[in-house]
Motif scaffolding. Structure first.
Motif, short mmCIF file in Angstrom:
data_model
loop_
_atom_site.label_atom_id
_atom_site.label_comp_id
_atom_site.label_asym_id
_atom_site.label_seq_id
_atom_site.Cartn_x
_atom_site.Cartn_y
_atom_site.Cartn_z
N SER A 125 -6.58 48.33 0.45
CA SER A 125 -6.23 49.74 0.60
C SER A 125 -5.65 50.26 -0.71
CB SER A 125 -5.23 49.94 1.73
OG SER A 125 -4.02 49.27 1.46
N ALA A 135 -5.26 57.36 -2.78
CA ALA A 135 -6.19 58.19 -3.55
C ALA A 135 -5.55 59.52 -3.91
CB ALA A 135 -7.48 58.41 -2.78
N TRP A 177 -10.97 61.72 -9.22
CA TRP A 177 -10.33 61.11 -8.06
C TRP A 177 -10.08 59.65 -8.40
CZ3 TRP A 177 -8.14 63.40 -4.05
CH2 TRP A 177 -8.48 64.71 -3.77
N ALA A 211 -7.33 56.02 -7.61
CA ALA A 211 -6.50 55.38 -6.58
C ALA A 211 -5.74 54.21 -7.19
CB ALA A 211 -7.37 54.90 -5.43
N THR A 235 -1.98 50.25 -2.73
CA THR A 235 -0.85 50.68 -1.91
C THR A 235 0.38 49.81 -2.14
OG1 THR A 235 -1.72 49.41 -0.06
CG2 THR A 235 -2.18 51.77 -0.07
N HIS A 287 -4.97 62.67 -1.64
CA HIS A 287 -5.90 62.51 -0.52
C HIS A 287 -5.26 61.66 0.57
CE1 HIS A 287 -9.60 61.95 1.68
NE2 HIS A 287 -9.43 60.65 1.62
N VAL A 309 -6.76 55.10 1.37
CA VAL A 309 -8.18 54.77 1.52
C VAL A 309 -8.26 53.28 1.82
CG1 VAL A 309 -10.38 54.62 0.30
CG2 VAL A 309 -8.86 56.55 -0.12
N ARG A 310 -8.89 52.94 2.94
CA ARG A 310 -9.12 51.54 3.27
C ARG A 310 -10.59 51.23 2.98
NH1 ARG A 310 -5.23 53.37 6.41
NH2 ARG A 310 -3.46 52.05 6.92
N TYR A 311 -10.82 50.06 2.39
CA TYR A 311 -12.18 49.71 2.00
C TYR A 311 -12.35 48.21 2.01
CZ TYR A 311 -9.85 48.85 -2.45
OH TYR A 311 -9.00 48.38 -3.42
N GLU A 325 -15.50 57.34 -0.52
CA GLU A 325 -14.62 57.80 0.55
C GLU A 325 -15.15 59.15 1.01
OE1 GLU A 325 -11.40 58.23 3.23
OE2 GLU A 325 -12.35 56.51 2.32
N ARG A 381 -16.16 59.92 -4.70
CA ARG A 381 -16.22 58.62 -5.36
C ARG A 381 -14.86 58.43 -6.02
NH1 ARG A 381 -20.14 55.29 -5.24
NH2 ARG A 381 -20.27 54.90 -7.44
N VAL A 382 -14.13 57.42 -5.60
CA VAL A 382 -12.76 57.20 -6.04
C VAL A 382 -12.70 56.00 -6.98
CG1 VAL A 382 -10.39 56.76 -5.29
CG2 VAL A 382 -11.90 58.15 -3.87
#
Length: 191
Positions: free
Chosen positions: A43, A46, A53, A55, A58, A138, A141-143, A169, A173-174
């Motif tokens: 995560s 963002a 954008w 990030a 976390t 934002h 963001v979890r990925y 996301e 595009r982050v």
């Protein structure tokens, strides 16, 4: 002619004994991973600076605070250092990522249907805390790590050297900033 009510038929069909093969087949069905799904095992927070954008992991985030103007620090002119900010009675060095990464902070626009507010991200690298002004936040963001793509060759070279990859996301595009590469630059701004 069948005179048994539909509810009675359902009750009778569920009253029968269930064999082990039936139980095993359903256990295997629910144990199998969903087709095409990946586990979101990472995560990041963002945010937007200018038109970019980006990030940060976390794990670096301490909190999000309202944007305040920094107070200039005399005799300190390091690239990126805007001054110090007071957030909740604590002082943080304010570092402009736009300056460090070579981003035009005035570029970009808010996404439609959203109110945009400038914020301060309070982050920590090693034992030091920093305030990073951002134009828009934002959120988290979890990925899946396996879905991270390499940065495009057309990305600003100042930003590209600090990216570990790019994730999608929604329609954005982050760019994922690498904490191990960015952290020393934040600390260098204080020297």
């Amino acid at each position: 002619m069948n005179t048994v009510a539909p509810q009675e038929q359902r009750r009778r069909s569920t009253d029968g004994a269930i064999d082990d093969a039936y139980l095993h087949a359903w256990a295997e069905h629910f144990r199998a991973p969903l087709a095409g799904s990946e586990i979101a095992d990472a995560s990041a927070v963002a945010f937007r600076i200018g038109a970019e954008w980006l990030a940060l992991p976390t794990s670096m985030l301490l909190r999000v605070a309202p944007h305040v103007l920094p107070h200039r620090v005399p005799h300190r002119g390091a690239r990126g250092l805007r001054g110090i900010v007071n957030v909740g009675g604590q002082l943080y060095p304010c570092i402009a990522l736009a300056d460090l990464l070579g981003i035009d902070a005035e570029g970009g626009s808010a996404r439609t249907g959203r109110h945009t507010f400038a914020r301060l991200l309070l982050v920590q690298w090693e034992t030091r805390a920093f305030a990073l002004p951002v134009a828009d936040l934002h959120g988290i963001v979890r990925y899946a790590e396996s879905r991270v793509q390499p940065p495009a060759a057309t990305i600003n070279k100042g930003v590209q050297r600090y990216l570990s990859g790019v994730v999608a996301e929604g329609d954005m595009r982050v760019g994922l900033l690498d904490a191990a590469l960015l952290g020393p630059q934040l600390a260098r701004a204080l020297r």
